[in-house]
Each structure stands twice: as C-alpha cells, then as structure tokens.
Write a protein that holds these residues in place. Structure first.
Motif, PDB file in Angstrom:
ATOM      1  N   ASP A 139       0.815  -1.217   0.000  1.00  0.00           N
ATOM      2  CA  ASP A 139       0.000   0.000   0.000  1.00  0.00           C
ATOM      3  C   ASP A 139       0.847   1.266   0.000  1.00  0.00           C
ATOM      4  N   SER A 140       2.085   1.185   0.526  1.00  0.00           N
ATOM      5  CA  SER A 140       2.959   2.358   0.571  1.00  0.00           C
ATOM      6  C   SER A 140       3.556   2.679  -0.794  1.00  0.00           C
ATOM      7  N   GLY A 141       3.513   1.703  -1.712  1.00  0.00           N
ATOM      8  CA  GLY A 141       4.059   1.928  -3.054  1.00  0.00           C
ATOM      9  C   GLY A 141       5.502   1.496  -3.226  1.00  0.00           C
ATOM     10  N   CYS A 142       6.114   0.996  -2.162  1.00  0.00           N
ATOM     11  CA  CYS A 142       7.503   0.538  -2.245  1.00  0.00           C
ATOM     12  C   CYS A 142       7.565  -0.869  -2.822  1.00  0.00           C
ATOM     13  N   SER A 143       8.692  -1.174  -3.427  1.00  0.00           N
ATOM     14  CA  SER A 143       8.947  -2.543  -3.875  1.00  0.00           C
ATOM     15  C   SER A 143       9.310  -3.376  -2.665  1.00  0.00           C
ATOM     16  N   PHE A 144       9.041  -4.671  -2.736  1.00  0.00           N
ATOM     17  CA  PHE A 144       9.384  -5.543  -1.623  1.00  0.00           C
ATOM     18  C   PHE A 144       9.555  -6.965  -2.113  1.00  0.00           C
ATOM     19  N   ARG A 145      10.248  -7.753  -1.289  1.00  0.00           N
ATOM     20  CA  ARG A 145      10.410  -9.181  -1.514  1.00  0.00           C
ATOM     21  C   ARG A 145      10.091  -9.888  -0.214  1.00  0.00           C
ATOM     22  N   ILE A 146       9.400 -11.013  -0.312  1.00  0.00           N
ATOM     23  CA  ILE A 146       9.104 -11.842   0.849  1.00  0.00           C
ATOM     24  C   ILE A 146       9.920 -13.116   0.691  1.00  0.00           C
ATOM     25  N   PHE A 147      10.858 -13.340   1.593  1.00  0.00           N
ATOM     26  CA  PHE A 147      11.697 -14.532   1.526  1.00  0.00           C
ATOM     27  C   PHE A 147      11.002 -15.662   2.271  1.00  0.00           C
ATOM     28  N   LYS A 148      10.294 -16.493   1.510  1.00  0.00           N
ATOM     29  CA  LYS A 148       9.449 -17.521   2.118  1.00  0.00           C
ATOM     30  C   LYS A 148      10.237 -18.569   2.888  1.00  0.00           C
ATOM     31  N   ASP A 149      11.503 -18.754   2.548  1.00  0.00           N
ATOM     32  CA  ASP A 149      12.322 -19.720   3.292  1.00  0.00           C
ATOM     33  C   ASP A 149      12.826 -19.146   4.612  1.00  0.00           C
ATOM     34  N   LEU A 150      12.598 -17.867   4.841  1.00  0.00           N
ATOM     35  CA  LEU A 150      13.011 -17.214   6.087  1.00  0.00           C
ATOM     36  C   LEU A 150      11.794 -16.769   6.903  1.00  0.00           C
ATOM     37  N   CYS A 151      10.661 -17.407   6.650  1.00  0.00           N
ATOM     38  CA  CYS A 151       9.426 -17.151   7.385  1.00  0.00           C
ATOM     39  C   CYS A 151       8.890 -18.477   7.918  1.00  0.00           C
ATOM     40  N   TRP A 152       8.073 -18.398   8.936  1.00  0.00           N
ATOM     41  CA  TRP A 152       7.391 -19.569   9.477  1.00  0.00           C
ATOM     42  C   TRP A 152       6.188 -19.101  10.272  1.00  0.00           C
TER      43      TRP A 152
END
Length: 85
Positions: free
Chosen positions: A43-56
């Motif tokens: 919503d802020s308009g910034c680019s982002f990446r979600i590292f799914k192997d570093l989440c749980w």
C-alpha cells in the motif's frame, strides 16, 4: 542501502520510505504479521520481496503455506527464496 531491523507489525508511517526503496520481508507468523506487513508495504508503493524460506508460522506448516498462498496470489514474484537457500 539502509537496513532496518524491526520486530512486530511493520508500520510504514513510522519510516520515511521512498518509492525506489525495496524492503525485504522475513519473519514469524507468515499468515499474520508477515502477511499484514506485506500488504502495508504494498500500500505504501515501495517494492518488496518476501523470503518464504526465512518465514514460518506458530500455527505450523499448514498456516505457513496458507499465508504464502495468499501472498503469492496477491504479490506474485515478490514471494521468493533467499540467496542463502
């Protein structure tokens, strides 16, 4: 490059993010905090990446996979794996 370490829900209003910034998202509770943070940064308009192997998720594998599925549907290629994987 700036590194921001943050624990908990990421409120973009607390930071001065520029549209050219890219935010890397890792964290716990893929289906809750990570998901909410991703939508907030989107919503802020910034680019982002979600590292799914570093989440749980504290809800286990099913909740983790469910959170990822929601993010993959909404954010596509922003859901990725880290270089360390």
């Amino acid at each position: 490059d700036k590194t921001i370490k943050h624990f908990g829900y990421f409120n973009t209003k607390l930071l001065k993010l520029n549209p050219e910034d890219t935010v890397d998202i890792i964290g716990f509770d893929t289906d809750a905090c990570v998901l909410a943070t991703a939508f907030n940064i989107f919503d802020s308009g910034c680019s982002f990446r979600i590292f799914k192997d570093l989440c749980w998720s504290s809800g286990g594998k099913v909740m983790h996979i469910t959170g990822l599925a929601i993010m993959e549907r909404n954010f596509g290629d922003a859901v990725t794996v880290s270089k360390e994987a």
